[in-house]
Design an enzyme around this catalytic site. Structure first.
Site, short mmCIF file in Angstrom:
data_model
loop_
_atom_site.label_atom_id
_atom_site.label_comp_id
_atom_site.label_asym_id
_atom_site.label_seq_id
_atom_site.Cartn_x
_atom_site.Cartn_y
_atom_site.Cartn_z
N CYS A 1 0.84 -1.20 0.00
CA CYS A 1 0.00 0.00 0.00
C CYS A 1 0.87 1.25 0.00
O CYS A 1 1.87 1.32 0.73
CB CYS A 1 -0.91 0.00 1.23
SG CYS A 1 -2.04 1.42 1.28
N CYS B 1 -0.15 4.77 6.98
CA CYS B 1 -0.87 4.61 8.24
C CYS B 1 -0.02 3.80 9.22
O CYS B 1 0.36 2.65 8.95
CB CYS B 1 -2.19 3.90 8.00
SG CYS B 1 -3.23 4.69 6.74
#
Length: 390
Positions: A65, A69
């Protein structure tokens, strides 16, 4: 306790607690914990009886990804040894979903890593949704694909999606400390897009990232104002190889208080115990069923969960029952059409976020000793040749 009597009365009326009352739940002592669980349990049973909705995760695309985060094992720069694979084909995803449905899951949650879907990705997921629904009569499908662009929620709805998940995760004030590649406002916008398209919105939080009580109350109050039908409460799984891999701030007792506070603030929504319950609630998991009316069955996206059979035994032993496909999850006033207008809290009469004096921010809580032995990378199910855990 006068506090708990007040919160029960408000919960039965769908009235918003004050911020002070919500903070007071998180500050209760261990001696009062069972009283807190019993009080929140009255609200849970009033709106949902003793039913437990089972949900099943299918990770359509794992790892790699581009977002940063800090809590995520699939993030940019993660060195966690998770499974990495590109998009599952529709029949592969349908086979994985069927295992969860066979285990009792009423909803299948289709998740893909990434910032958000391209239009081609929406086409791909739309085909997967249709395949799953054709092969599994009565199943609900929730998509979780990241930030949505204009028109994509409508296309997913047309393909047969029932819901869309996009979590707020933490308070607006601390969001920039957790993620820098997108904003808190981006997440709010995606939840609003799901609402506007007629999808059932699903949005929750992650506890255990070093946040204060104030942060937890902030995010839960923000969720109530957004008015999702489902609020997943995740407990951070500290993966080695991620920035939060050393954060062990939760105890079973604190997890129960967080779930109770969420139930009091969001009395008539589907409160779901999501990732990390096995790691942090441990042997206290059955008590949590008195607070939440929904759980995930089996494994999670990149980590292993409790065996599906053990989940079913736990539910039965605790005196609860698995919700069937013929049963409506939400109370009648929420299930009725027109409850997704984005205009505050359905039936609350107010979009306000509470009242009372602003308390001082609490210090971050320190948990017990790390239980790294309970964090296991998923090695079966989607993306492997091994049977899934359901």
């Amino acid at each position: 306790m006068d506090l708990l009597n007040t919160l029960v009365d408000k919960g039965l009326r769908r009235e918003l607690p004050t911020r002070d009352e919500a903070l007071a739940v998180l500050a209760t002592s261990d001696d009062d914990l069972l009283d807190v669980v019993a009080a929140a349990g009255k609200v849970r049973r009033h709106w949902f009886g003793r039913r437990v909705k089972l949900n099943y995760l299918v990770n359509l695309k794992s790892g790699l990804c581009p977002e940063d985060c800090s809590y995520c094992s699939q993030r940019l720069g993660s060195t966690a040894g998770i499974l990495k694979y590109t998009w599952l084909k529709p029949d592969q995803a349908s086979d994985a979903a069927a295992a969860g449905v066979a285990g009792g899951a009423k909803r299948v949650c289709l998740v893909a890593s990434g910032r958000g879907p391209t239009d081609r990705d929406v086409d791909r997921v739309s085909e997967t949704i249709k395949t799953i629904k054709d092969n599994n009569e009565g199943v609900e499908v929730c998509a979780c694909l990241g930030l949505l662009s204009d028109g994509q929620a409508e296309r997913l709805r047309e393909a047969g999606a029932d819901a869309y998940n996009h979590n707020l995760n933490t308070s607006e004030a601390t969001y920039g400390e957790i993620t820098t590649t997108h904003t808190y406002e981006d997440r709010v916008d995606t939840v609003q897009k799901a609402h506007a398209a007629g999808l059932s919105a699903c949005s929750g939080l992650i506890a255990g990232m070093g946040e204060t009580d104030e942060d937890l109350v902030d995010v839960v109050f923000s969720l109530r104002e957004l008015d999702p039908d489902s609020v997943p409460v995740n407990f951070l799984i500290p993966f080695e190889g991620t920035p939060l891999g050393k954060e062990w701030n939760l105890t079973p007792q604190r997890c129960l208080r967080i779930l109770a506070m969420t139930r009091f603030v969001c009395p008539d929504v589907e409160v779901r115990i999501a990732g990390g319950r096995e790691v942090h609630l441990r042997t206290m998991q059955p008590l949590a069923l008195h607070l939440a009316n929904s759980i995930f069955l089996g494994d999670y996206l990149t980590s292993e969960g409790q065996a599906g059979k053990a989940d079913l035994e736990m539910i039965a032993d605790a005196g609860f029952e698995v919700e069937g496909t013929g049963q409506v999850t939400l109370p009648e006033h929420r299930a009725a059409a027109g409850c997704h207008d984005g205009g505050g809290v359905c039936g609350s009469g107010s979009g306000a976020c509470g009242s009372g004096e602003e308390p001082q921010a609490a210090e971050a809580h320190t948990g017990a000793e790390p239980r790294t032995d309970l964090v296991a990378v998923r090695r079966r199910g989607a993306g492997t040749d091994l049977a899934p855990n359901a």
